[in-house]
Every structure is written in C-alpha cells, then in structure tokens.
Scaffold this active site. Structure first.
Site, PDB file in Angstrom:
ATOM      1  N   SER A 194      11.611  11.904  35.636  1.00 32.05           N
ATOM      2  CA  SER A 194      12.160  12.665  36.760  1.00 32.05           C
ATOM      3  C   SER A 194      11.415  13.952  37.088  1.00 32.05           C
ATOM      4  CB  SER A 194      13.637  12.975  36.518  1.00 32.05           C
ATOM      5  OG  SER A 194      14.426  11.820  36.722  1.00 32.05           O
TER       6      SER A 194
ATOM      7  N   LYS B  49      10.031  14.179  40.579  1.00 30.35           N
ATOM      8  CA  LYS B  49      10.857  14.558  41.725  1.00 30.35           C
ATOM      9  C   LYS B  49      10.368  15.838  42.384  1.00 30.35           C
ATOM     10  CE  LYS B  49      14.920  12.046  40.154  1.00 30.35           C
ATOM     11  NZ  LYS B  49      16.093  12.021  39.276  1.00 30.35           N
TER      12      LYS B  49
ATOM     13  N   SER C 204      19.066  15.853  39.165  1.00 28.19           N
ATOM     14  CA  SER C 204      18.255  14.664  38.868  1.00 28.19           C
ATOM     15  C   SER C 204      18.881  13.392  39.418  1.00 28.19           C
ATOM     16  CB  SER C 204      18.012  14.522  37.358  1.00 28.19           C
ATOM     17  OG  SER C 204      16.755  13.951  37.111  1.00 28.19           O
TER      18      SER C 204
ATOM     19  N   GLU D 298      13.083   4.891  41.566  1.00 24.96           N
ATOM     20  CA  GLU D 298      14.116   4.950  40.529  1.00 24.96           C
ATOM     21  C   GLU D 298      14.883   3.631  40.492  1.00 24.96           C
ATOM     22  OE1 GLU D 298      14.477   7.196  38.395  1.00 24.96           O
ATOM     23  OE2 GLU D 298      13.839   9.123  39.215  1.00 24.96           O
TER      24      GLU D 298
ATOM     25  N   SER E  21      13.612  12.170  31.694  1.00 23.77           N
ATOM     26  CA  SER E  21      13.778  11.369  30.479  1.00 23.77           C
ATOM     27  C   SER E  21      13.666   9.896  30.839  1.00 23.77           C
ATOM     28  CB  SER E  21      15.125  11.649  29.809  1.00 23.77           C
ATOM     29  OG  SER E  21      16.194  11.314  30.671  1.00 23.77           O
TER      30      SER E  21
END
EC number: 3.5.2.6
Length: 291
Positions: free
Chosen positions: A73, A76, A133, A169, A240
């Site tokens: 992440s 992002k 997130s 994702e 993660s």
C-alpha cells in the site's frame, strides 16, 4: 554468503561517501549504523531495506537500498500524487464524484463501504487511500488514471525509473519473493517521496494537500513513528502484504531541523508470516539516533 558480505560492504562504503570530508569518527558512526541494521535484520529473520535522506545536507543512510521490495500500500502515494498532478490542469477534479457499487468492495474498505450505493469525490478517495489504506479507494483512483501502467508512467515523469505498478488491489500485495511486479527500491521511493512532498514534482497547492493527507494517516503509529521522539512530526504511508511484508514510508520533521525522508521495507520467507511493525520502528530508531 560472500555476495551478502560484498553487498553490505558496498552499502557501508556508500554511507561513508557523503562523509569524505568529515572526520573518521563520523565514518565510524555510519559503519555502526550499518552493523546495527544488519543485526536487526538477522534477529528478525527477514530481509530489511532502508533509505534515509537528510534534506539538510543530502546525506543518505542506505541498507539494501538498491534491492527490490514489494510496495504493497505504499504505492498509494504515487497513485494519489498522479491524481493531484491531473488536478493542476483539471480544475475541480478533486470534487468530481464517483459511484461506489457493492461490487467495488474488496478485502479492505473501511471508508468506501460507508458509501455503497452512493458516491465519493476523488479528494475523498485520495484521503481514504492514504489515511485509512482503503483498497476500494485505491482501485477507483487507478481506474480513473487508466490502469496501473499509468501510475508507473506518472512515476517516470517525476524522474523515478524504478517504480512499477502492475496490478490493482488486492493482488498487488502478494509480495512473492523474487517477483518484480509492484516493486521499487527503498532509495527510489525515498527520492520520489522527497520530490513529491518537498520538491517541485507537484504544484504548491497539490504538494501541500499531499503532505496534509500524509500527516493525517491513521495506520502508522506502530511503525516508523514508534521509533522517533514524540515531538517530531510525521507524515507517512504504511503497507503490508504476503510473506509478512511490512512497509512504511515517511516524511519526518524533527523539531527545529530540516526534514528527513525515510523508507523502511521488510519482508520474510514464509507466506503467512506475521507483520513486523516493530522492525520498522527499530530501524527508524537506529538511523535517526543522533539527529
């Protein structure tokens, strides 16, 4: 074993290059940091990557900083920055609304799930992606940009030739050892983060917005921030994924001093290994000791 030793020696040399005109004790201190990071990595049982840039004098502390790690992440930040860049010429972009359908929800949607059958603005999606997130928010941003390759293309425009985003994702988080997809290096990410938050990669308004969102992150208290003095201001983005991959990238404002940019990436060999935010905190403590 010899290859690892050579790599570590090279990294130690890199750390001392910036101290060529300094005293021997300073170079010895840099070597001590390398030894402490190596000991931390060994005790953790994983692979650790660290890149610290001191913007006061451009010195760097590097450990496996040229090796690829899965971003998870932390990617992002680049996606949000790409949208912010568009907003420089597309006035009102951040206020434009996007529909959130039940089918959009995936594995982690703490903000988007509250807006199902409703809408969110690109500004709200950006904040959700960075501060919570939110994976649905990330996918909406990627879709708007035209796909993962467009995020990579944006990275190239700010001088980052290492970053690569290949998937959306949640599959971008598989973090399979040796898989180059959705990876970067600690040093490349540190340089990109510096350009985005402290440099000229974004306009003044957009840069300030990105920094504000990062400072408002809700997921980083146990990572880099946990290894720093409480008086320091931190703006960060965690990540993660599989193999116990645990990441955090941060801009740090030590009290009364120039900002630091710190990237900590950590991964392990077992697919279902636990996250290790404590390793990131320890690494942050080691590399900032004495600042």
């Amino acid at each position: 074993m010899m290859r690892k030793s050579v790599r570590r020696a090279m990294l130690m040399t890199t750390a001392c290059v910036s101290l060529l005109l300094a005293s021997v004790p300073l170079c010895a201190q840099a070597n001590d940091v390398q030894q402490k990071l190596a000991a931390l990595e060994k005790s953790s049982g994983g692979r650790l990557g660290v890149a610290l840039i001191n913007t006061a004098d451009n010195t760097q502390t590097l450990y496996r900083a040229d090796e690829r790690f899965a971003m998870c992440s932390t990617s992002k930040v680049m996606a949000v920055a790409a949208v912010l860049k568009q907003s420089e010429t597309q006035k009102g972009l951040l206020s434009q609304r996007v529909e959130i359908k039940p089918s959009d929800l995936i594995n982690y949607n703490p903000i988007a799930e509250k807006h199902v059958n409703g809408t969110m603005t690109f500004g709200e999606l950006s904040a959700a992606a960075l501060q919570y997130s939110d994976n649905t928010a990330m996918n909406k941003l990627i879709a708007h940009l035209g796909g993962p390759d467009k995020v990579t293309a944006f990275a190239r425009t700010i001088g980052d030739d290492t970053f690569r985003l290949d998937r959306t994702e949640p599959t971008l988080n598989t973090a399979i050892p040796g898989d180059p997809r959705d990876t970067t290096t600690p040093l490349a990410m540190a340089q990109a983060l510096r350009n985005l938050t402290l440099g000229n990669a974004l306009g003044d308004t957009q840069r300030a917005q990105l920094v504000m969102w990062l400072k408002g992150n809700t997921t980083g208290a146990a990572s880099i921030q946990a290894g720093l003095p409480t008086s320091w201001v931190v703006g960060d983005k965690t990540g993660s994924g599989g193999y116990g991959t645990t990441n955090d990238i941060a801009v740090i404002w030590p009290e009364g001093r120039a900002p630091l940019v710190l990237v900590t990436y950590f991964t392990q060999s077992e697919p279902k290994a636990e996250s290790r935010r404590d390793v990131l905190a320890a690494a942050a403590r080691i590399v900032t000791d004495g600042y």
